[in-house]
Design a protein around this motif. Sequence first.
Motif, PDB file in Angstrom:
ATOM      1  N   MET A   1       0.836  -1.201   0.000  1.00  0.00           N
ATOM      2  CA  MET A   1       0.000   0.000   0.000  1.00  0.00           C
ATOM      3  C   MET A   1       0.872   1.253   0.000  1.00  0.00           C
ATOM      4  SD  MET A   1      -3.090  -1.254  -0.021  1.00  0.00           S
ATOM      5  CE  MET A   1      -4.259  -0.036   0.573  1.00  0.00           C
ATOM      6  N   ILE A   2       0.294   2.335  -0.511  1.00  0.00           N
ATOM      7  CA  ILE A   2       1.031   3.599  -0.628  1.00  0.00           C
ATOM      8  C   ILE A   2       0.380   4.630   0.281  1.00  0.00           C
ATOM      9  CG2 ILE A   2       1.691   5.471  -2.176  1.00  0.00           C
ATOM     10  CD1 ILE A   2       1.532   3.397  -4.472  1.00  0.00           C
ATOM     11  N   ALA A   3       1.131   5.114   1.257  1.00  0.00           N
ATOM     12  CA  ALA A   3       0.609   6.128   2.167  1.00  0.00           C
ATOM     13  C   ALA A   3       0.588   7.484   1.471  1.00  0.00           C
ATOM     14  CB  ALA A   3       1.466   6.189   3.431  1.00  0.00           C
ATOM     15  N   THR A   4      -0.518   8.211   1.629  1.00  0.00           N
ATOM     16  CA  THR A   4      -0.621   9.547   1.056  1.00  0.00           C
ATOM     17  C   THR A   4      -1.573  10.369   1.910  1.00  0.00           C
ATOM     18  OG1 THR A   4      -0.994  10.791  -0.994  1.00  0.00           O
ATOM     19  CG2 THR A   4      -2.529   8.998  -0.521  1.00  0.00           C
ATOM     20  N   LYS A   5      -1.841  11.575   1.476  1.00  0.00           N
ATOM     21  CA  LYS A   5      -2.803  12.398   2.191  1.00  0.00           C
ATOM     22  C   LYS A   5      -3.605  13.214   1.203  1.00  0.00           C
ATOM     23  CE  LYS A   5       0.299  16.325   3.164  1.00  0.00           C
ATOM     24  NZ  LYS A   5       0.848  17.190   4.237  1.00  0.00           N
ATOM     25  N   GLY A   6      -4.767  13.649   1.664  1.00  0.00           N
ATOM     26  CA  GLY A   6      -5.638  14.454   0.832  1.00  0.00           C
ATOM     27  C   GLY A   6      -6.585  15.260   1.690  1.00  0.00           C
ATOM     28  N   TYR A   7      -7.586  15.829   1.056  1.00  0.00           N
ATOM     29  CA  TYR A   7      -8.661  16.518   1.765  1.00  0.00           C
ATOM     30  C   TYR A   7      -9.923  15.707   1.569  1.00  0.00           C
ATOM     31  CZ  TYR A   7      -7.172  21.002   3.730  1.00  0.00           C
ATOM     32  OH  TYR A   7      -6.635  21.983   4.533  1.00  0.00           O
ATOM     33  N   ALA A   8     -10.636  15.451   2.665  1.00  0.00           N
ATOM     34  CA  ALA A   8     -11.797  14.575   2.625  1.00  0.00           C
ATOM     35  C   ALA A   8     -12.947  15.146   3.432  1.00  0.00           C
ATOM     36  CB  ALA A   8     -11.433  13.192   3.165  1.00  0.00           C
ATOM     37  N   ALA A   9     -14.159  14.817   2.990  1.00  0.00           N
ATOM     38  CA  ALA A   9     -15.352  15.006   3.822  1.00  0.00           C
ATOM     39  C   ALA A   9     -15.512  13.729   4.624  1.00  0.00           C
ATOM     40  CB  ALA A   9     -16.574  15.252   2.949  1.00  0.00           C
ATOM     41  N   GLY A  13     -22.050  16.273   4.077  1.00  0.00           N
ATOM     42  CA  GLY A  13     -22.340  17.666   4.389  1.00  0.00           C
ATOM     43  C   GLY A  13     -21.297  18.378   5.208  1.00  0.00           C
ATOM     44  N   GLU A  14     -20.262  17.670   5.624  1.00  0.00           N
ATOM     45  CA  GLU A  14     -19.238  18.309   6.456  1.00  0.00           C
ATOM     46  C   GLU A  14     -18.199  19.030   5.597  1.00  0.00           C
ATOM     47  OE1 GLU A  14     -19.250  15.239  10.276  1.00  0.00           O
ATOM     48  OE2 GLU A  14     -17.419  15.521   9.099  1.00  0.00           O
ATOM     49  N   GLN A  15     -17.523  20.001   6.219  1.00  0.00           N
ATOM     50  CA  GLN A  15     -16.416  20.650   5.534  1.00  0.00           C
ATOM     51  C   GLN A  15     -15.259  19.668   5.371  1.00  0.00           C
ATOM     52  OE1 GLN A  15     -15.460  24.282   7.675  1.00  0.00           O
ATOM     53  NE2 GLN A  15     -16.898  25.434   6.403  1.00  0.00           N
ATOM     54  N   LEU A  16     -14.422  19.944   4.376  1.00  0.00           N
ATOM     55  CA  LEU A  16     -13.298  19.049   4.116  1.00  0.00           C
ATOM     56  C   LEU A  16     -12.150  19.322   5.080  1.00  0.00           C
ATOM     57  CD1 LEU A  16     -14.982  18.757   1.497  1.00  0.00           C
ATOM     58  CD2 LEU A  16     -12.838  18.526   0.255  1.00  0.00           C
ATOM     59  N   THR A  17     -11.461  18.260   5.442  1.00  0.00           N
ATOM     60  CA  THR A  17     -10.299  18.361   6.327  1.00  0.00           C
ATOM     61  C   THR A  17      -9.188  17.469   5.790  1.00  0.00           C
ATOM     62  OG1 THR A  17     -11.141  16.579   7.740  1.00  0.00           O
ATOM     63  CG2 THR A  17     -11.675  18.835   8.383  1.00  0.00           C
ATOM     64  N   MET A  59     -14.823  10.762   2.045  1.00  0.00           N
ATOM     65  CA  MET A  59     -14.837  10.975   0.602  1.00  0.00           C
ATOM     66  C   MET A  59     -13.784  12.003   0.214  1.00  0.00           C
ATOM     67  SD  MET A  59     -17.920  12.379  -1.866  1.00  0.00           S
ATOM     68  CE  MET A  59     -19.122  11.269  -1.158  1.00  0.00           C
ATOM     69  N   VAL A  60     -12.873  11.582  -0.658  1.00  0.00           N
ATOM     70  CA  VAL A  60     -11.875  12.488  -1.236  1.00  0.00           C
ATOM     71  C   VAL A  60     -12.359  12.833  -2.643  1.00  0.00           C
ATOM     72  CG1 VAL A  60      -9.477  12.794  -1.957  1.00  0.00           C
ATOM     73  CG2 VAL A  60     -10.006  11.437   0.092  1.00  0.00           C
ATOM     74  N   PRO A  61     -12.867  14.048  -2.882  1.00  0.00           N
ATOM     75  CA  PRO A  61     -13.396  14.386  -4.201  1.00  0.00           C
ATOM     76  C   PRO A  61     -12.285  14.630  -5.219  1.00  0.00           C
ATOM     77  CG  PRO A  61     -14.256  15.826  -2.456  1.00  0.00           C
ATOM     78  CD  PRO A  61     -13.046  15.126  -1.917  1.00  0.00           C
ATOM     79  N   GLY A  62     -12.718  14.984  -6.424  1.00  0.00           N
ATOM     80  CA  GLY A  62     -11.785  15.394  -7.458  1.00  0.00           C
ATOM     81  C   GLY A  62     -11.645  14.404  -8.592  1.00  0.00           C
ATOM     82  N   HIS A  63     -12.089  14.815  -9.812  1.00  0.00           N
ATOM     83  CA  HIS A  63     -11.939  13.940 -10.980  1.00  0.00           C
ATOM     84  C   HIS A  63     -11.475  14.721 -12.213  1.00  0.00           C
ATOM     85  CE1 HIS A  63     -16.611  14.498 -11.473  1.00  0.00           C
ATOM     86  NE2 HIS A  63     -15.948  15.545 -11.929  1.00  0.00           N
ATOM     87  N   GLU A  64     -10.753  15.782 -11.989  1.00  0.00           N
ATOM     88  CA  GLU A  64     -10.101  16.538 -13.060  1.00  0.00           C
ATOM     89  C   GLU A  64      -8.625  16.643 -12.687  1.00  0.00           C
ATOM     90  OE1 GLU A  64     -13.945  19.358 -14.227  1.00  0.00           O
ATOM     91  OE2 GLU A  64     -12.316  20.218 -13.043  1.00  0.00           O
ATOM     92  N   TYR A 324      -8.319  26.470   0.759  1.00  0.00           N
ATOM     93  CA  TYR A 324      -9.368  27.425   0.367  1.00  0.00           C
ATOM     94  C   TYR A 324     -10.635  26.717  -0.127  1.00  0.00           C
ATOM     95  CZ  TYR A 324     -11.262  31.692  -1.872  1.00  0.00           C
ATOM     96  OH  TYR A 324     -12.041  32.765  -2.235  1.00  0.00           O
ATOM     97  N   ILE A 325     -10.650  25.401  -0.145  1.00  0.00           N
ATOM     98  CA  ILE A 325     -11.685  24.656  -0.848  1.00  0.00           C
ATOM     99  C   ILE A 325     -13.097  24.961  -0.365  1.00  0.00           C
ATOM    100  CG2 ILE A 325     -11.379  22.615   0.621  1.00  0.00           C
ATOM    101  CD1 ILE A 325     -12.348  22.730  -3.141  1.00  0.00           C
ATOM    102  N   ASP A 326     -13.331  25.055   0.929  1.00  0.00           N
ATOM    103  CA  ASP A 326     -14.697  25.310   1.410  1.00  0.00           C
ATOM    104  C   ASP A 326     -15.177  26.697   1.012  1.00  0.00           C
ATOM    105  OD1 ASP A 326     -15.420  22.828   2.795  1.00  0.00           O
ATOM    106  OD2 ASP A 326     -13.736  23.309   4.087  1.00  0.00           O
ATOM    107  N   LYS A 327     -14.280  27.678   1.013  1.00  0.00           N
ATOM    108  CA  LYS A 327     -14.624  29.004   0.521  1.00  0.00           C
ATOM    109  C   LYS A 327     -14.912  28.952  -0.975  1.00  0.00           C
ATOM    110  CE  LYS A 327     -15.059  33.500   0.627  1.00  0.00           C
ATOM    111  NZ  LYS A 327     -16.217  34.160   1.266  1.00  0.00           N
ATOM    112  N   ALA A 328     -14.151  28.135  -1.683  1.00  0.00           N
ATOM    113  CA  ALA A 328     -14.376  27.980  -3.125  1.00  0.00           C
ATOM    114  C   ALA A 328     -15.757  27.394  -3.391  1.00  0.00           C
ATOM    115  CB  ALA A 328     -13.297  27.098  -3.734  1.00  0.00           C
TER     116      ALA A 328
END
Length: 348
Positions: A1-9, A13-17, A59-64, A324-328
């Motif tokens: 497995m590969i350890a990584t990090k991201g922003y997730a809900a 309905g929660e803000q991303l962290t 949930m880690v969003p993003g598909h672009e 800045y994602i939640d403001k975006a």
Amino acid sequence: MIATKGYAAMNAGEQLTEWNFERRAVGPNDVQFDIQYCGVCHSDLHQIRNDWFPGIFPMVPGHEIVGRVIAVGENVSKFKLGDLVGTGCMVDSCGDCSSCKHGEEQYCENGSVSTYNGLNKYTDGMPTYGGYSKTIVVKEDFVLNVPENLPLSGVAPLLCAGITTYSPLRHWKVGKGHKLAVLGLGGLGHMAVKFGVAFGAEVTVLSTSENKREDAMKLGAHQFVVTKDEAQFNAVKDSFDFILDTVSAPHDIAAYMGLLKTNGVHICVGVPSEPSVIPAFALIGNRKSLAGSMIGGIEETQEMLDFCGENNIVSEVEVIDMAYIDKAYERMEKNDVKYRFVIDMATL
């Protein structure tokens, strides 16, 4: 497995962290690339909120997603270390059904695998996590070559907003001699204008906002109609061969179908959270069609990227920091972006 990090809900309905998680190890048919930019799509917000269906959390969003290859599996032949690549809305499909065999994996009869908020049912059965992260591992067949001559931040939204508008215009062979109306001038709409003009159509932007007129014309549109102005609206009745409807908010589709010529086609690519009601008389009076389209297959998406490279077409973007994602999202709901937020993943 590969350890990584991201922003997730972490929950609906929660803000991303910030969230630490693991990707699968690079298999023999996989490509791993470090993500440099990831576009922010309105569907990211819909899915975080469970607007369409129950999500898989965290949930880690993003598909672009665009970046450079850092590892390839032993069977990979299309990519090498350092290649500039991208991944859009899908990371797998069955490969055996009629749709897949015809290069339309987005319509896989056994279900394509979404880049996030899905399950890797053809591999390990684990949840998929998207591009709001440092790195990603994707099956070779769902990785795309990105032209080196384009600004990378502007390429990212092509993987969803670009192909979502390119595909229906190509399918219905929109081009010279056609009058195309683009309904809505946002992330999808501005790409529809660029492609429609590039294909030779006469393009009109339909918008509720007068303040988008100047931008529409700068993007290449030939006409602009403020739909809230009854005189302007009525002046273009029975005018268009095609309407490409990019609006993701509830709206009266039947009213806009009155702007189509006989045999005209209203094509939905935006996805409102509420269903629309279409009276039969909106269709039968002049043999009009109501249609829909969803992204494009892998071959067509590569075709679109190559076309953009040859014609210097990219999305108009505002690059943001990850934090800045939640403001975006707040601004995106107010249509306060021209015309796509893109996250610089170096800021994560």
